[in-house]
Write a protein that holds these residues in place. Sequence first.
Motif, PDB file in Angstrom:
ATOM      1  N   PHE A 167       0.858  -1.204   0.173  1.00  0.00           N
ATOM      2  CA  PHE A 167       0.058  -0.110   0.109  1.00  0.00           C
ATOM      3  C   PHE A 167       0.788   1.234  -0.115  1.00  0.00           C
ATOM      4  CE2 PHE A 167      -2.548   3.249   2.186  1.00  0.00           C
ATOM      5  CZ  PHE A 167      -3.777   3.185   1.320  1.00  0.00           C
ATOM      6  N   VAL A 168       1.980   1.245   0.995  1.00  0.00           N
ATOM      7  CA  VAL A 168       2.661   2.542   0.795  1.00  0.00           C
ATOM      8  C   VAL A 168       3.398   2.562  -0.461  1.00  0.00           C
ATOM      9  CG1 VAL A 168       4.876   3.299   1.915  1.00  0.00           C
ATOM     10  CG2 VAL A 168       3.367   2.300   3.374  1.00  0.00           C
ATOM     11  N   PHE A 169       3.944   1.628  -1.031  1.00  0.00           N
ATOM     12  CA  PHE A 169       4.721   1.813  -2.452  1.00  0.00           C
ATOM     13  C   PHE A 169       3.468   2.215  -3.525  1.00  0.00           C
ATOM     14  CE2 PHE A 169       8.105  -0.587  -0.814  1.00  0.00           C
ATOM     15  CZ  PHE A 169       9.183   0.123  -1.152  1.00  0.00           C
ATOM     16  N   ALA A 170       2.596   1.709  -3.092  1.00  0.00           N
ATOM     17  CA  ALA A 170       1.201   2.151  -4.423  1.00  0.00           C
ATOM     18  C   ALA A 170       0.863   3.607  -4.221  1.00  0.00           C
ATOM     19  CB  ALA A 170       0.042   1.137  -3.954  1.00  0.00           C
ATOM     20  N   ILE A 171       0.865   4.049  -3.130  1.00  0.00           N
ATOM     21  CA  ILE A 171       0.635   5.505  -2.818  1.00  0.00           C
ATOM     22  C   ILE A 171       1.740   6.257  -3.521  1.00  0.00           C
ATOM     23  CG2 ILE A 171       0.586   7.208  -0.987  1.00  0.00           C
ATOM     24  CD1 ILE A 171      -0.790   5.340   0.766  1.00  0.00           C
ATOM     25  N   ILE A 172       3.056   5.924  -3.415  1.00  0.00           N
ATOM     26  CA  ILE A 172       4.107   6.530  -3.738  1.00  0.00           C
ATOM     27  C   ILE A 172       4.213   6.476  -5.456  1.00  0.00           C
ATOM     28  CG2 ILE A 172       6.535   6.724  -3.993  1.00  0.00           C
ATOM     29  CD1 ILE A 172       7.049   5.527  -1.079  1.00  0.00           C
ATOM     30  N   ALA A 173       3.607   5.486  -5.899  1.00  0.00           N
ATOM     31  CA  ALA A 173       3.540   5.193  -7.389  1.00  0.00           C
ATOM     32  C   ALA A 173       2.395   6.164  -7.944  1.00  0.00           C
ATOM     33  CB  ALA A 173       3.348   3.790  -7.517  1.00  0.00           C
ATOM     34  N   PHE A 174       1.533   6.226  -7.064  1.00  0.00           N
ATOM     35  CA  PHE A 174       0.155   7.111  -7.432  1.00  0.00           C
ATOM     36  C   PHE A 174       0.479   8.464  -7.407  1.00  0.00           C
ATOM     37  CE2 PHE A 174      -3.744   9.169  -7.150  1.00  0.00           C
ATOM     38  CZ  PHE A 174      -4.667   8.515  -8.232  1.00  0.00           C
ATOM     39  N   ILE A 175       1.260   8.928  -6.664  1.00  0.00           N
ATOM     40  CA  ILE A 175       1.795  10.265  -6.557  1.00  0.00           C
ATOM     41  C   ILE A 175       2.600  10.671  -7.949  1.00  0.00           C
ATOM     42  CG2 ILE A 175       3.144  11.936  -5.445  1.00  0.00           C
ATOM     43  CD1 ILE A 175       2.517  10.670  -2.792  1.00  0.00           C
ATOM     44  N   TYR A 176       3.355   9.662  -8.290  1.00  0.00           N
ATOM     45  CA  TYR A 176       4.112   9.908  -9.493  1.00  0.00           C
ATOM     46  C   TYR A 176       3.434   9.296 -10.771  1.00  0.00           C
ATOM     47  CZ  TYR A 176       7.474  11.923  -6.250  1.00  0.00           C
ATOM     48  OH  TYR A 176       8.243  12.628  -5.128  1.00  0.00           O
ATOM     49  N   ILE A 177       2.196   9.091 -10.725  1.00  0.00           N
ATOM     50  CA  ILE A 177       1.643   8.243 -11.808  1.00  0.00           C
ATOM     51  C   ILE A 177       1.980   8.918 -13.191  1.00  0.00           C
ATOM     52  CG2 ILE A 177      -0.490   9.036 -11.496  1.00  0.00           C
ATOM     53  CD1 ILE A 177       0.238   5.387 -12.081  1.00  0.00           C
ATOM     54  N   GLU A 178       1.890  10.200 -13.300  1.00  0.00           N
ATOM     55  CA  GLU A 178       2.058  10.859 -14.697  1.00  0.00           C
ATOM     56  C   GLU A 178       3.558  10.597 -15.380  1.00  0.00           C
ATOM     57  OE1 GLU A 178       1.714  15.242 -16.796  1.00  0.00           O
ATOM     58  OE2 GLU A 178       1.122  14.789 -14.781  1.00  0.00           O
ATOM     59  N   GLU A 179       4.582  10.488 -14.468  1.00  0.00           N
ATOM     60  CA  GLU A 179       5.692  10.062 -14.842  1.00  0.00           C
ATOM     61  C   GLU A 179       5.974   8.782 -15.189  1.00  0.00           C
ATOM     62  OE1 GLU A 179       5.118  11.922 -12.294  1.00  0.00           O
ATOM     63  OE2 GLU A 179       5.920  14.158 -12.687  1.00  0.00           O
ATOM     64  N   ILE A 180       5.260   7.810 -14.153  1.00  0.00           N
ATOM     65  CA  ILE A 180       5.659   6.583 -14.470  1.00  0.00           C
ATOM     66  C   ILE A 180       5.032   5.939 -15.767  1.00  0.00           C
ATOM     67  CG2 ILE A 180       4.737   4.154 -13.564  1.00  0.00           C
ATOM     68  CD1 ILE A 180       5.083   5.625 -10.674  1.00  0.00           C
ATOM     69  N   PHE A 181       3.586   6.780 -16.015  1.00  0.00           N
ATOM     70  CA  PHE A 181       3.100   6.409 -17.171  1.00  0.00           C
ATOM     71  C   PHE A 181       3.688   6.708 -18.410  1.00  0.00           C
ATOM     72  CE2 PHE A 181      -1.201   4.562 -15.911  1.00  0.00           C
ATOM     73  CZ  PHE A 181      -1.646   4.364 -16.934  1.00  0.00           C
ATOM     74  N   GLN A 182       4.318   7.717 -18.478  1.00  0.00           N
ATOM     75  CA  GLN A 182       4.912   8.454 -19.519  1.00  0.00           C
ATOM     76  C   GLN A 182       6.381   7.755 -19.855  1.00  0.00           C
ATOM     77  OE1 GLN A 182       5.775  12.526 -18.944  1.00  0.00           O
ATOM     78  NE2 GLN A 182       3.684  13.272 -19.336  1.00  0.00           N
ATOM     79  N   VAL A 183       7.070   7.176 -18.769  1.00  0.00           N
ATOM     80  CA  VAL A 183       8.420   6.738 -18.828  1.00  0.00           C
ATOM     81  C   VAL A 183       8.238   5.070 -18.863  1.00  0.00           C
ATOM     82  CG1 VAL A 183      10.803   6.288 -18.032  1.00  0.00           C
ATOM     83  CG2 VAL A 183       9.544   8.532 -17.967  1.00  0.00           C
ATOM     84  N   VAL A 184       7.644   4.580 -18.068  1.00  0.00           N
ATOM     85  CA  VAL A 184       7.495   3.154 -17.766  1.00  0.00           C
ATOM     86  C   VAL A 184       6.469   2.456 -18.574  1.00  0.00           C
ATOM     87  CG1 VAL A 184       7.429   1.306 -16.148  1.00  0.00           C
ATOM     88  CG2 VAL A 184       8.551   3.237 -15.448  1.00  0.00           C
ATOM     89  N   ILE A 185       5.316   2.758 -18.446  1.00  0.00           N
ATOM     90  CA  ILE A 185       4.181   1.995 -18.852  1.00  0.00           C
ATOM     91  C   ILE A 185       4.149   2.487 -20.409  1.00  0.00           C
ATOM     92  CG2 ILE A 185       1.578   1.767 -19.024  1.00  0.00           C
ATOM     93  CD1 ILE A 185       1.846   2.125 -15.957  1.00  0.00           C
ATOM     94  N   MET A 186       4.278   3.597 -20.780  1.00  0.00           N
ATOM     95  CA  MET A 186       4.202   3.663 -22.319  1.00  0.00           C
ATOM     96  C   MET A 186       5.560   3.462 -23.118  1.00  0.00           C
ATOM     97  SD  MET A 186       1.083   4.578 -22.591  1.00  0.00           S
ATOM     98  CE  MET A 186       0.946   5.487 -23.964  1.00  0.00           C
ATOM     99  N   GLY A 187       6.637   3.146 -22.266  1.00  0.00           N
ATOM    100  CA  GLY A 187       7.792   3.020 -22.871  1.00  0.00           C
ATOM    101  C   GLY A 187       7.856   2.072 -24.041  1.00  0.00           C
ATOM    102  N   PRO A 188       7.190   0.771 -23.913  1.00  0.00           N
ATOM    103  CA  PRO A 188       7.351  -0.092 -25.069  1.00  0.00           C
ATOM    104  C   PRO A 188       6.390   0.275 -26.251  1.00  0.00           C
ATOM    105  CG  PRO A 188       7.130  -1.256 -22.951  1.00  0.00           C
ATOM    106  CD  PRO A 188       6.867   0.325 -22.612  1.00  0.00           C
ATOM    107  N   LYS A 189       5.659   1.393 -26.088  1.00  0.00           N
ATOM    108  CA  LYS A 189       4.859   1.914 -27.118  1.00  0.00           C
ATOM    109  C   LYS A 189       5.660   2.799 -28.141  1.00  0.00           C
ATOM    110  CE  LYS A 189       0.974   4.793 -28.082  1.00  0.00           C
ATOM    111  NZ  LYS A 189       1.835   6.092 -28.825  1.00  0.00           N
ATOM    112  N   ASN A 190       7.018   3.298 -27.621  1.00  0.00           N
ATOM    113  CA  ASN A 190       7.634   4.201 -28.347  1.00  0.00           C
ATOM    114  C   ASN A 190       8.758   3.624 -29.015  1.00  0.00           C
ATOM    115  OD1 ASN A 190       6.155   6.406 -27.249  1.00  0.00           O
ATOM    116  ND2 ASN A 190       7.324   6.328 -25.440  1.00  0.00           N
TER     117      ASN A 190
END
Length: 286
Positions: free
Chosen positions: A40-63
């Motif tokens: 839960f703690v790591f999930a909260i931290i990830a949610f705070i930076y979710i925009e950066e995570i989406f752009q770099v990590v999740i959308m990475g294999p799309k680019n």
Amino acid sequence: MPLDQLTDEEIESEEGKEMSFLDHLEELRWHIIRAVGSIFVFAIIAFIYIEEIFQVVIMGPKNPDFWTYRMMCKLSDITGYKDLCVTKLNFELQSLGVSDQFTMAMTSAAIIGLCFAFPYAFWELWRFIKPGLRNVEKDAARGAVFFVSLLFTLGLLFGYFIVSPLAINFLANFQITPDIKNQFDITSYIGILVTLSLGCALIFQMPMIAYVLSKVGVLTPKFMREYRKHAWIVILVVAGIITPSPDIYSQVLVALPLAMLYEVSIIVSGRIEKARLKAQRELMNS
């Protein structure tokens, strides 16, 4: 026997058993709470930076400039096989539902929290399980937290950097006819990325399982070699289950590392058996 017919020692013994069982459940509850709390703690931290995570990590294999595609282009230059180089991913992502983006943000944060908290969460559960093991089982599982966490991380990286990009590249550029445009739902894209990455993380636990079972004498390399063909069939079935796409390409991508890990598991089991036989010979000679 009625309680009033028991001696004081027997009453205390019965009460002690009941209390120890309740204490056992209480201990399990706190281990689970701490494990879930870390996620839960790591999930909260990830949610705070979710925009950066989406752009770099999740959308990475799309680019096309993703690390894997750049390495494939370098390999293409070395081998001269130009089809290896990925310069374009022919698809667009879209969100169809009103709440899809928020749901994906919550889900992605929870999954990232699980990945980062996995070593600690597993350590918490292992602390509860270990006291109940026999000495031979404890010896066999020595270093379990380290190796399970290491294999989980390696499998996760393999799934994210190797299996997922290749599968996404294949599916994105596959077209029956140019008249049909590839416009994928964001949930479908993330589903493929998460399933392949976490699936590989679990698959990579095979050598650890083979090690433990060989240590306790349940598994032998002879058995694994005899049933190698059967194992390959099971591997193909498992690959078909954990692969979200019905295409054979993605299933083969998952099946290949499974088959390699099975062969590694045979080697691990063989070394354990050799060590055990050597110890038995030394014991007989002494």
